[in-house]
Design a protein around this motif. Structure first.
Motif, short mmCIF file in Angstrom:
data_model
loop_
_atom_site.label_atom_id
_atom_site.label_comp_id
_atom_site.label_asym_id
_atom_site.label_seq_id
_atom_site.Cartn_x
_atom_site.Cartn_y
_atom_site.Cartn_z
N GLY A 21 -29.79 51.79 52.24
CA GLY A 21 -28.50 51.15 52.05
C GLY A 21 -28.64 49.66 52.16
N GLY A 22 -27.88 48.92 51.38
CA GLY A 22 -28.02 47.47 51.35
C GLY A 22 -26.70 46.74 51.47
N ASN A 23 -26.83 45.44 51.64
CA ASN A 23 -25.65 44.58 51.70
C ASN A 23 -25.04 44.35 50.32
OD1 ASN A 23 -23.85 43.09 53.28
ND2 ASN A 23 -24.92 41.16 52.90
N ASP A 24 -25.66 44.93 49.29
CA ASP A 24 -25.08 44.90 47.95
C ASP A 24 -24.13 46.07 47.71
OD1 ASP A 24 -27.00 46.84 48.05
OD2 ASP A 24 -28.06 46.23 46.24
N ASN A 25 -23.79 46.80 48.78
CA ASN A 25 -22.84 47.92 48.73
C ASN A 25 -23.39 49.12 47.96
OD1 ASN A 25 -21.32 45.83 49.79
ND2 ASN A 25 -20.01 45.60 47.99
N VAL A 26 -24.70 49.25 47.87
CA VAL A 26 -25.33 50.29 47.06
C VAL A 26 -26.10 51.24 47.97
CG1 VAL A 26 -26.97 50.78 45.20
CG2 VAL A 26 -25.48 48.77 45.06
N VAL A 27 -26.03 52.53 47.64
CA VAL A 27 -26.83 53.57 48.29
C VAL A 27 -27.85 54.07 47.27
CG1 VAL A 27 -26.81 55.84 49.38
CG2 VAL A 27 -24.95 54.25 49.78
N LYS A 28 -29.11 54.17 47.71
CA LYS A 28 -30.16 54.66 46.82
C LYS A 28 -30.98 55.73 47.53
CE LYS A 28 -30.74 50.50 44.00
NZ LYS A 28 -31.70 49.50 43.46
N VAL A 29 -31.51 56.65 46.75
CA VAL A 29 -32.42 57.68 47.23
C VAL A 29 -33.70 57.58 46.41
CG1 VAL A 29 -32.81 60.15 47.52
CG2 VAL A 29 -30.56 59.18 48.01
N TRP A 30 -34.82 57.48 47.12
CA TRP A 30 -36.12 57.26 46.48
C TRP A 30 -37.01 58.48 46.67
CZ3 TRP A 30 -36.36 52.42 44.16
CH2 TRP A 30 -35.44 51.47 44.61
N ASP A 31 -37.62 58.91 45.58
CA ASP A 31 -38.67 59.91 45.63
C ASP A 31 -39.99 59.18 45.89
OD1 ASP A 31 -40.74 61.79 44.95
OD2 ASP A 31 -39.22 62.98 43.92
N ARG A 32 -40.74 59.66 46.85
CA ARG A 32 -41.94 58.92 47.23
C ARG A 32 -43.00 58.90 46.14
NH1 ARG A 32 -44.10 61.05 52.45
NH2 ARG A 32 -45.42 59.26 52.10
N ARG A 33 -42.85 59.70 45.10
CA ARG A 33 -43.85 59.75 44.04
C ARG A 33 -43.62 58.71 42.96
NH1 ARG A 33 -42.78 65.97 42.82
NH2 ARG A 33 -40.70 65.07 43.01
N THR A 34 -42.44 58.08 42.95
CA THR A 34 -42.13 57.09 41.91
C THR A 34 -41.56 55.85 42.57
OG1 THR A 34 -39.88 57.92 41.57
CG2 THR A 34 -41.62 58.94 40.26
N SER A 35 -41.41 54.81 41.77
CA SER A 35 -40.80 53.56 42.23
C SER A 35 -39.44 53.35 41.59
CB SER A 35 -41.73 52.38 41.91
OG SER A 35 -42.96 52.50 42.60
N ALA A 93 -18.58 47.78 50.79
CA ALA A 93 -19.16 46.89 51.79
C ALA A 93 -20.58 47.34 52.07
CB ALA A 93 -18.31 46.89 53.06
N ALA A 94 -21.25 46.62 52.96
CA ALA A 94 -22.64 46.91 53.29
C ALA A 94 -22.79 48.33 53.82
CB ALA A 94 -23.15 45.90 54.32
N VAL A 95 -23.90 48.96 53.48
CA VAL A 95 -24.17 50.34 53.88
C VAL A 95 -25.33 50.32 54.87
CG1 VAL A 95 -24.71 52.67 53.12
CG2 VAL A 95 -23.39 51.14 51.62
N LYS A 96 -25.00 50.49 56.15
CA LYS A 96 -26.01 50.55 57.20
C LYS A 96 -26.22 51.97 57.72
CE LYS A 96 -27.01 48.95 61.89
NZ LYS A 96 -26.50 48.22 63.08
N ALA A 97 -25.14 52.74 57.83
CA ALA A 97 -25.18 54.08 58.42
C ALA A 97 -25.67 55.09 57.39
CB ALA A 97 -23.81 54.47 58.93
N LEU A 98 -26.79 55.75 57.70
CA LEU A 98 -27.37 56.78 56.85
C LEU A 98 -27.79 57.95 57.72
CD1 LEU A 98 -29.74 54.47 54.76
CD2 LEU A 98 -27.58 55.40 53.96
N ALA A 99 -27.51 59.19 57.27
CA ALA A 99 -27.88 60.37 58.06
C ALA A 99 -28.06 61.56 57.13
CB ALA A 99 -26.83 60.67 59.12
N TRP A 100 -29.25 62.19 57.20
CA TRP A 100 -29.52 63.42 56.46
C TRP A 100 -29.06 64.61 57.30
CZ3 TRP A 100 -31.21 63.56 51.52
CH2 TRP A 100 -31.82 62.43 50.99
#
Length: 575
Positions: free
Chosen positions: A385-399, A410-417
């Motif tokens: 999560g970033g201060n650009d108000n965006v949430v992203k999910v990354w696969d470790r095999r790609t960029s 607003a900024a996204v700091k709180a993340l929980a799986w």
């Protein structure tokens, strides 16, 4: 020797030409080459008006016969070639051909020729002229005749209900089974077909056996903690040890033994390893033995806490760059992969077991500073999560981001799986957003949104219940600032609210390894412990047996209690 090519007889051709000229018509055969066989048209056998049977006795007669009603010119037409004499055997028809002629090729076993000797009624014919079967006709003949006799006796002025012998209000058609009949002393059985209301989780419906306390179990001082929303300065390890950063120093406390230790101070470290700055983030690895410490100058130190030694320092580019900025957040994957999020928007991945530790760099992963990182339990997906108000999910095999969502304002700091559903991710927005979004990362869709009234600083799922707890900072109402809220999943209903958990914003939180106790630190420079997810009754044990906040608590409380606000006072009191 094969038969010769059939040819047209000269006499037949002359007669045909003469007859066509008599009719005033041009012969269609004048332009036809002699080598081309003309198309032969076969006429069906018919009976002449004389009453005699004119059925052909051979194939030759069948092809030569012409009805007498036709013109004499057509009667003179002869066949083009002579076929073999004699009667040909009848052609055997296959079952498929018979079924096709009857118009029912998909049900070849239907018996369309079955007749009933006892039935005197003729068969009807459908639109295609085919006779319909009389199956079940004889069995119902008596009932049909009786119905016909009864209809003859009905009054022509009677109503429909009298004719059909139905009572008024009686259901004629029904698309479901009839409801069960009522039993004496029982409520209306139709009630079981009614829509049921959403129920709370089983943890709160057992006659109030579980109670969420509204007061903390323990309160400790955390003097001079940096009140920065983007930092992450508190974490509880799998070995039941809490690590907290107070400006430039890191302290640990073992909740099983009550032993407090001073780990390190950047003021005492050399500039070569990042000394002289502030600690901006820290994180235990999955086993709880190694602690990663990030600084505001882009250095990452790897510490063995049990031995009290620094194992490695990951340095930024000396010429400056994206990695020469503040490290806001750190995340360890269960498999040992280390990810670092920078204020420049860079996310860098390391394998600290290798000499060249960098395994992946996500340049410009976010357009603004990275606020939060969280690995899924299977080490397959990384949420950011970033201060650009965006949430992203990354696969470790790609960029390339597997999922990108811009629903927060607003900024996204709180993340929980979620520990109950590996595809479920919870994210919380800042003061301008104040929303909790639940995402299905498999389908890249938003599942649910929970509206709150304050900035969301952290989220934690309960391992024993379908619940999630949120901590809050700046609020649009005075009562909700520094609050803790417990939400049910999937209903999204608020189960408990602690409106004033801290006198100010809740900065950082961490959940105990058994998932029962939540540690929070706020801008009021206090560290508090809340038992929000106590285990069910059959699994409940005393806190001393679990070793969480056990017998060593009173000792550590006395050693950490200090009212000084200097940066060096807290470390000296814990030595």
């Amino acid at each position: 020797m094969g038969p010769s090519t059939p040819t047209r007889s000269k006499g037949a051709a002359t007669a045909l030409a003469r007859s066509m000229a008599t009719l005033g018509m041009d012969s269609p055969l004048t332009d036809v080459s002699a080598n081309v066989r003309p198309v032969r048209m076969t006429l069906s056998p018919m009976r002449f008006k004389t009453g005699k049977s004119n059925a052909p006795r051979s194939r030759q007669e069948k092809e030569d016969i012409v009805p007498s009603g036709m013109d004499d010119a057509r009667a003179m037409i002869s066949k083009d070639w002579d076929g073999p004499d004699g009667v040909l055997p009848p052609r055997r028809r296959s079952a498929a051909t018979i079924g096709h002629q009857r118009g029912d090729r998909y049900i070849p076993n239907r018996d369309l020729n079955r007749t009933s000797a006892s039935s005197a009624q003729p068969y009807r014919e459908d639109a295609a002229g085919e006779s319909l079967t009389s199956i079940h006709y004889t069995e119902r003949s008596d009932s049909v005749s009786s119905s016909a006799s009864s209809l003859a006796e009905i009054d022509p002025h009677a109503g429909l209900e009298d004719v059909c012998a139905f009572e008024q209000g009686q259901r004629i058609l029904s698309f479901s089974a009839a409801p069960p009949s009522s039993i004496s002393g029982q409520k209306d059985p139709r009630g079981r077909y009614a829509t049921k209301k959403a129920t709370l989780p089983s943890s709160l419906t057992a006659a109030g056996r579980r109670r969420i306390p509204t007061a903390p179990e323990r309160v400790l001082d955390a003097p001079a903690i940096v009140p920065d929303f983007y930092f992450n300065l508190l974490h509880w390890s799998a070995q039941n040890v809490i690590a907290i950063a107070l400006q430039s120093a890191v302290h640990t406390w073992n909740s099983e033994t009550g032993e407090a230790n001073f780990l390190m101070d950047l003021e005492e470290e050399s500039e070569r390893v990042g000394g002289g700055g502030l600690i901006s983030s820290l994180r235990w690895d999955a086993d709880g033995n190694i602690l990663a410490v990030g600084t505001d100058r882009g250095y990452t130190q790897i510490w063995d806490v049990n031995r009290g030694t620094r194992l490695r320092t990951l340095r930024p580019d000396p010429n400056g760059g994206a990695d020469a900025s503040t490290i806001n957040t750190i995340a360890w994957a269960p498999d040992g992969t280390l990810n670092v999020g920078y204020a420049s928007g860079l996310i860098r991945e390391h394998d600290v077991r290798q000499r060249s530790s960098v395994t992946r760099s996500l340049e410009r992963a976010h357009a603004a500073q990275v606020c939060g990182l969280a690995w899924r339990d299977d080490s397959a997906l990384l949420a950011s999560g970033g201060n650009d108000n965006v949430v992203k999910v990354w696969d470790r095999r790609t960029s390339v981001a597997k999922m990108r969502k811009e629903n927060h304002c607003a900024a996204v700091k709180a993340l929980a799986w979620s520990p109950h559903n590996s595809s479920l991710l919870a994210t919380g927005g800042g003061s301008a957003d104040r929303c909790i979004h639940l995402w299905n990362t498999t389908q890249n869709t938003r599942v649910q949104t929970i509206q709150t009234s304050a900035q969301i600083t952290s989220l934690h799922w309960a391992p024993h219940y379908r619940e999630i707890v949120s901590s809050h900072g700046v609020s649009n109402t005075e009562n909700n600032e520094g609050a803790l809220n417990v939400w049910a999943h999937p209903s999204g209903q608020k189960l408990a609210e602690l409106p004033a958990a801290h006198d100010g914003r809740v900065l950082h939180t961490s959940l105990s390894p058994d998932g029962q106790c939540l540690a929070t630190v706020g801008s009021d420079e206090s560290l508090k412990f809340w038992r929000v997810f106590e285990e069910p009754t059959d699994m409940n044990k005393s806190a001393a047996q679990r070793g969480i906040l056990g017998s060593g608590y009173k000792n550590i409380m006395g050693s950490m209690r200090t009212n000084t606000g200097s940066r060096s006072a807290a470390p000296r009191s814990l030595r």
